[in-house]
Enzyme design. Structure first.
Site, PDB file in Angstrom:
ATOM      1  N   GLY A 164       0.856  -1.181   0.000  1.00 46.23           N
ATOM      2  CA  GLY A 164       0.000   0.000   0.000  1.00 46.23           C
ATOM      3  C   GLY A 164       0.894   1.234   0.000  1.00 46.23           C
ATOM      4  O   GLY A 164       1.866   1.308   0.775  1.00 46.23           O
ATOM      5  N   ASP A 186      -1.486   4.512  -6.148  1.00 47.05           N
ATOM      6  CA  ASP A 186      -0.049   4.429  -5.854  1.00 47.05           C
ATOM      7  C   ASP A 186       0.728   5.593  -6.424  1.00 47.05           C
ATOM      8  O   ASP A 186       1.837   5.893  -5.995  1.00 47.05           O
ATOM      9  CB  ASP A 186       0.519   3.114  -6.380  1.00 47.05           C
ATOM     10  CG  ASP A 186       0.038   1.978  -5.513  1.00 47.05           C
ATOM     11  OD1 ASP A 186      -1.133   1.589  -5.674  1.00 47.05           O
ATOM     12  OD2 ASP A 186       0.807   1.532  -4.652  1.00 47.05           O
ATOM     13  N   ARG A 233      10.155  -1.423  -4.972  1.00 44.05           N
ATOM     14  CA  ARG A 233       8.934  -1.485  -5.793  1.00 44.05           C
ATOM     15  C   ARG A 233       8.853  -0.196  -6.624  1.00 44.05           C
ATOM     16  O   ARG A 233       9.133   0.884  -6.100  1.00 44.05           O
ATOM     17  CB  ARG A 233       7.676  -1.648  -4.923  1.00 44.05           C
ATOM     18  CG  ARG A 233       7.642  -3.002  -4.192  1.00 44.05           C
ATOM     19  CD  ARG A 233       6.294  -3.269  -3.572  1.00 44.05           C
ATOM     20  NE  ARG A 233       5.281  -3.595  -4.570  1.00 44.05           N
ATOM     21  CZ  ARG A 233       3.971  -3.698  -4.292  1.00 44.05           C
ATOM     22  NH1 ARG A 233       3.541  -3.495  -3.054  1.00 44.05           N
ATOM     23  NH2 ARG A 233       3.105  -4.000  -5.244  1.00 44.05           N
ATOM     24  N   LYS A 276      -4.068  -0.348  -8.367  1.00 42.24           N
ATOM     25  CA  LYS A 276      -4.044  -1.802  -8.534  1.00 42.24           C
ATOM     26  C   LYS A 276      -4.702  -2.232  -9.844  1.00 42.24           C
ATOM     27  O   LYS A 276      -5.744  -1.707 -10.229  1.00 42.24           O
ATOM     28  CB  LYS A 276      -4.758  -2.432  -7.323  1.00 42.24           C
ATOM     29  CG  LYS A 276      -4.789  -3.938  -7.265  1.00 42.24           C
ATOM     30  CD  LYS A 276      -3.437  -4.585  -7.454  1.00 42.24           C
ATOM     31  CE  LYS A 276      -2.398  -4.116  -6.452  1.00 42.24           C
ATOM     32  NZ  LYS A 276      -1.020  -4.520  -6.831  1.00 42.24           N
ATOM     33  N   GLN A 317      -5.869  -8.736  -2.220  1.00 39.36           N
ATOM     34  CA  GLN A 317      -5.813  -7.765  -1.117  1.00 39.36           C
ATOM     35  C   GLN A 317      -7.217  -7.374  -0.632  1.00 39.36           C
ATOM     36  O   GLN A 317      -7.401  -7.039   0.539  1.00 39.36           O
ATOM     37  CB  GLN A 317      -5.081  -6.490  -1.568  1.00 39.36           C
ATOM     38  CG  GLN A 317      -3.589  -6.662  -1.775  1.00 39.36           C
ATOM     39  CD  GLN A 317      -3.245  -6.950  -3.216  1.00 39.36           C
ATOM     40  OE1 GLN A 317      -4.018  -7.582  -3.928  1.00 39.36           O
ATOM     41  NE2 GLN A 317      -2.095  -6.515  -3.666  1.00 39.36           N
TER      42      GLN A 317
HETATM   43  O1  MRU Z   1       0.382  -4.067  -4.517  1.00 39.15           O
HETATM   44  P1  MRU Z   1      -0.187  -3.334  -3.351  1.00 39.15           P
HETATM   45  O2  MRU Z   1      -1.006  -4.165  -2.441  1.00 39.15           O
HETATM   46  O3  MRU Z   1       0.876  -2.546  -2.614  1.00 39.15           O
HETATM   47  O4  MRU Z   1      -1.154  -2.270  -4.038  1.00 39.15           O
HETATM   48  C1  MRU Z   1      -1.875  -1.381  -3.225  1.00 39.15           C
HETATM   49  C2  MRU Z   1      -2.860  -0.577  -3.983  1.00 39.15           C
HETATM   50  O5  MRU Z   1      -2.992  -0.681  -5.182  1.00 39.15           O
HETATM   51  C3  MRU Z   1      -3.656   0.417  -3.209  1.00 39.15           C
HETATM   52  O6  MRU Z   1      -4.885   0.641  -3.822  1.00 39.15           O
HETATM   53  C4  MRU Z   1      -2.887   1.742  -3.170  1.00 39.15           C
HETATM   54  O7  MRU Z   1      -1.593   1.565  -2.681  1.00 39.15           O
HETATM   55  C5  MRU Z   1      -3.580   2.747  -2.378  1.00 39.15           C
HETATM   56  S1  MRU Z   1      -3.146   2.592  -0.696  1.00 39.15           S
HETATM   57  C6  MRU Z   1      -4.039   3.542   0.301  1.00 39.15           C
END
Ligand code: MRU
Length: 373
Positions: A55, A251, A97, A262, A210
């Site tokens: 996240g 992100d 990442r 995502k 998730q």
């Molecule tokens: O791959 P992840 O689980 O880190 O991706 C997270 C997301 O896509 C969330 O929607 C995004 O980080 C928003 S967090 C408040």
């Protein structure tokens, strides 16, 4: 937010041991609640890369605490040795990442304060204070996102004469993805806490699930009514009037309002547009990329291991098991994010208020970022 009635953040300095950072290891949720100790920058880098924490805002906070651990580990032989170690740690964390810009933002902030401070002890102290401050500021930003976003939910609730407001969300943009409150979930929690009836459609969010694992768990812990749905269901629900609004996280969002989030978010936005359903993205300002204007062209999209698509994990006989889902030899592609163009986004919910997903809208709320654009 609360876990089994006790308040937690997602990351903190261990009580009585300032050399250790503690996190909730999200790989085991919802079946096991495990707190992990991280005592080196290498540990933090692994925790981000392998998604013990994930996240965008939490990745940023974890990187900030990672930089603090780097100052503790850095050799105090000469200023140059110390500096080289810290800059190497920054590089290591940045490489974990690629999509969440909060990571780069947090590392930059820590490198700056460490560079601007003289003396080894003073550098360690400022790194610790800044990481803690950053976590506090992100928490406050998410709380404010809730305060602004709840007005949208309130309006729909009034139009529906108090019938539950159906909100669809994708992935986990909840408190587990942040330090506390969440981004997309902050208005949901604020509404629920004010007695406004809400019901959340939770996209399972393949391949890492998730939504099914994390969003469902945290909404359940807080008593928010919700239903987990396979990723393909949203369009059908929208066509039948069963979704009042969509709220997702991000992100990386460009200053022109293109939203990287995502994988699968774009398809939800298309379906929402086709059905005239408002589609909002909630984000703290740390998630804006102030340098790029074309999200599709310039937001880096992470590609993860194909095994995350090919295998699936769950609870069986009290143990978490992983099983093969696809034919063993079938190749799989794992694009972790996509970009929703600004034209499909009704608005951005930030700590400063809600704005249009456009350059004018974003700079209207953040005029100091306009520079020479
Ligand atoms: O791959 P992840 O689980 O880190 O991706 C997270 C997301 O896509 C969330 O929607 C995004 O980080 C928003 S967090 C408040």
């Amino acid at each position: 937010m609360k876990v089994y009635g006790k308040h937690y953040r997602t990351i903190w300095i261990k009580e009585g041991d300032p050399n250790v950072i503690q996190i909730i290891d999200q790989r085991h949720l919802p079946h096991k609640f495990i707190i992990e100790d991280l005592s080196s920058v290498e540990h933090v880098a692994i925790a981000i890369k392998d998604m013990h924490v994930r996240g965008a805002p939490l990745i940023g906070a974890a990187a900030a605490f990672g930089m603090y651990l780097a100052t503790l580990q850095a050799p105090q032989t000469t200023e140059g040795d110390f500096r080289q170690y810290v800059l190497g740690a920054a590089e290591q964390l940045r490489a974990t990442r690629p999509t969440a810009i909060n990571l780069l933002w947090a590392v930059e902030r820590l490198v700056d304060v460490i560079e601007q401070t003289s003396g080894f002890d003073a550098k360690i102290k400022i790194a610790k204070e800044t990481a803690e401050l950053l976590a506090d500021e992100e928490t406050e930003a998410c709380r404010m996102i809730g305060e602004h976003g709840v007005t949208l939910v309130e309006n729909i609730s009034e139009q529906k004469k108090g019938e539950p407001v159906n909100i669809l969300t994708h992935c986990n943009a909840g408190w587990l993805a942040c330090v506390d409150y969440g981004t997309a979930t902050a208005p949901m929690y604020a509404a629920h806490d004010r007695g406004i009836p809400v019901h959340i459609w939770v996209d399972e969010t393949r391949p890492r699930n998730q939504g099914a694992r994390l969003t469902a768990w945290e909404l359940g812990q807080h008593g928010v009514p919700h239903t987990v749905i396979p990723d393909n269901v949203g369009g059908h629900l929208m066509q039948h009037g069963m979704v009042d609004t969509v709220i997702v996280g991000t992100d990386r969002t460009t200053y022109t309002g293109d939203v990287g989030n995502k994988i699968g978010t774009y398809l939800k936005a298309l379906a929402a547009k086709d059905n005239n359903i408002p589609f909002y993205t909630a984000l703290p300002s740390s998630t804006f990329d102030w340098e790029i204007r074309d999200g599709i062209k310039d937001i880096p999209i992470e590609k993860r291991d194909a095994d995350e698509v090919k295998y699936i994990s769950g609870l069986h006989d009290g143990e978490i098991r992983t099983v093969l889902l696809t034919p063993e030899d079938s190749p799989a592609a794992n694009y972790a994010f996509d970009v929703t163009p600004a034209r499909l986004v009704t608005g951005l919910i930030t700590e400063r208020g809600i704005c249009e997903a456009s350059e004018e809208g974003v700079f209207g709320l953040f005029p100091e970022k306009r520079k020479n654009k």
